[in-house]
Design a protein around this motif. Structure first.
Motif, PDB file in Angstrom:
ATOM      1  N   TYR A 200       0.815  -1.215   0.000  1.00 44.33           N
ATOM      2  CA  TYR A 200       0.000   0.000   0.000  1.00 44.33           C
ATOM      3  C   TYR A 200       0.851   1.270   0.000  1.00 44.33           C
ATOM      4  O   TYR A 200       0.789   2.074   0.930  1.00 44.33           O
ATOM      5  CB  TYR A 200      -0.984   0.002   1.168  1.00 44.33           C
ATOM      6  N   PRO A 201       1.669   1.465  -1.017  1.00 47.49           N
ATOM      7  CA  PRO A 201       2.489   2.680  -1.085  1.00 47.49           C
ATOM      8  C   PRO A 201       1.611   3.919  -1.191  1.00 47.49           C
ATOM      9  O   PRO A 201       0.499   3.875  -1.722  1.00 47.49           O
ATOM     10  CB  PRO A 201       3.312   2.477  -2.359  1.00 47.49           C
ATOM     11  N   SER A 202       2.115   5.038  -0.685  1.00 44.81           N
ATOM     12  CA  SER A 202       1.388   6.305  -0.760  1.00 44.81           C
ATOM     13  C   SER A 202       1.771   7.038  -2.033  1.00 44.81           C
ATOM     14  O   SER A 202       2.815   6.778  -2.642  1.00 44.81           O
ATOM     15  CB  SER A 202       1.725   7.175   0.445  1.00 44.81           C
ATOM     16  N   LEU A 203       0.940   8.002  -2.422  1.00 46.81           N
ATOM     17  CA  LEU A 203       1.245   8.804  -3.607  1.00 46.81           C
ATOM     18  C   LEU A 203       2.535   9.590  -3.384  1.00 46.81           C
ATOM     19  O   LEU A 203       3.386   9.676  -4.276  1.00 46.81           O
ATOM     20  CB  LEU A 203       0.082   9.754  -3.909  1.00 46.81           C
ATOM     21  N   ASN A 204       2.689  10.158  -2.200  1.00 52.27           N
ATOM     22  CA  ASN A 204       3.919  10.886  -1.910  1.00 52.27           C
ATOM     23  C   ASN A 204       5.142   9.980  -1.976  1.00 52.27           C
ATOM     24  O   ASN A 204       6.199  10.363  -2.479  1.00 52.27           O
ATOM     25  CB  ASN A 204       3.847  11.537  -0.530  1.00 52.27           C
TER      26      ASN A 204
END
Length: 387
Positions: free
Chosen positions: A106-110
């Protein structure tokens, strides 16, 4: 292909869950290569008219929908009647997960933007409004629009970087990414439809099993003969099985109040009572817990224990109680509680199907775990195609 980036802003109950009946759609943002449109929904006098028609037209004229955790956005526009089932999908979050070798869950956009040396998203809406309990409709529209536009722009930049990386990769990896992106549409359909759930029957079964647990507790009393013994406590069970001491706190009368408004009334305080149990069975080697003197009492450990007939009878009793307790707390009561907390429609469960969690690349499920239902509870679910 005609590319279209999609992002939505919603109210924030249960983190904006699209099936929370109290939530509503506030903004829909779409972006192509040379243009973008921000559609206010909750702020418009006719939020369900021309705005939604324009969004549908933008989607109809595109070939591929791009987003970050796009399943969330697809749920929301579908809830408002917008269709997209014939489109190709590119989820930047999912693509990054695969490109990382399934190591970045679940990587973040940032985080993904930083990976490519891009800028960061505008976090002012999250840090200054949402985290302070200010819901989306109360965020100044100019700030919210800037936030939404920033997410659209950054997502598109990430997409271009990923596209170049994927095109330079092996044909096998390209096919894998394409397959997983299109699978996302199937998972969206499954989550959106949810499972039909018999809440009334679930409550009945919870009451029945609670009575059975109470009967088992009466039998357990013969082994520990202790008031306030907690059969759900690992420490208490460890002491009972393997020998050891637990400390119970009880309120006891230590005198009376001699002055004040409570004069003459009993005065109480908490008093600690150590209770020591003899060893009934040897713990398994390696089953020590962090707290010294205590050992594991989970299901796998209990099933592996060997001892006297009396000890085995106690272990069987504990295993039976643990099974019933799990069915009540996790399923019969737990599912009803979850449905109410999430504010989903009565009799419907919308579990998550996760593509960006397991390092093996397999599908996982959460809130609730649809892949791990006890066989005994299957009677709570029925097909929507059978009357």
């Amino acid at each position: 292909m005609k590319e279209l980036v999609l992002d939505v802003e919603t109210t924030i109950s249960n983190k904006g869950n699209p099936f929370d009946q109290t939530n509503k759609l506030c903004y829909v943002g779409v972006k192509a290569n040379t243009w973008s449109n921000l559609y206010p929904i909750a702020y418009n006098d006719l939020p369900y008219g021309a705005q939604l028609e324009s969004i549908q037209q933008d989607i109809d004229q595109s070939d591929i929908l791009i987003g970050f955790n796009i399943k969330f956005d697809l749920h929301w526009i579908r809830r408002y009647g917008i269709t997209f089932s014939t489109k190709r999908i590119w989820d930047c979050q999912l693509v990054h997960f695969i490109l990382s070798g399934q190591t970045a869950s679940y990587p973040s956009l940032n985080g993904v933007a930083a990976h490519y040396g891009l800028g960061t998203k505008l976090d002012v809406v999250s840090t200054e409004y949402w985290k302070n309990g200010i819901d989306t409709p109360d965020v100044p529209r100019d700030i919210l629009e800037e936030y939404l536009q920033g997410d659209l722009d950054l997502t598109y930049q990430v997409y271009l970087k990923q596209l170049a990386e994927v095109q330079a990769s092996s044909p096998q990896l390209q096919r894998l990414i394409s397959l997983h992106n299109q699978d996302l549409l199937v998972l969206e359909e499954m989550e959106y439809n949810g499972l039909i759930f018999d809440e009334a029957r679930s409550t009945e079964l919870a009451e029945d099993l609670t009575q059975q647990i109470q009967s088992l507790d009466v039998l357990l009393r013969e082994y520990h003969n202790t008031d306030d013994f907690n059969s759900n406590s690992t420490e208490h069970l460890s002491a009972l099985l393997y020998g050891g001491t637990i400390v119970l706190k009880r309120r006891e009368v230590i005198g009376v109040f001699k002055t004040g408004t409570r004069m003459g009334q009993p005065k109480e305080r908490w008093v600690e009572h150590p209770i020591t149990f003899p060893k009934l069975i040897n713990p398994l080697r390696g089953s020590e817990l962090a707290k010294e003197g205590f050992y594991s009492t989970d299901e796998a450990t209990l099933k592996s224990l060997k001892g006297s007939k009396n000890a085995k009878e106690l272990v069987e009793l504990l295993l039976r109680r643990a099974t019933l307790e799990k069915r009540v707390s996790t399923y019969y009561e737990g599912l009803v509680k979850l449905r109410k907390e999430m504010k989903w429609s009565e009799g419907k469960l919308h579990g998550q199907l996760n593509q960006c969690v397991a390092r093996t690349g397999r599908l996982s499920s959460s809130r609730p775990n649809l892949q791990n239902f006890d066989g005994e509870i299957k009677e709570l679910f029925r097909s929507r195609y059978v009357s």
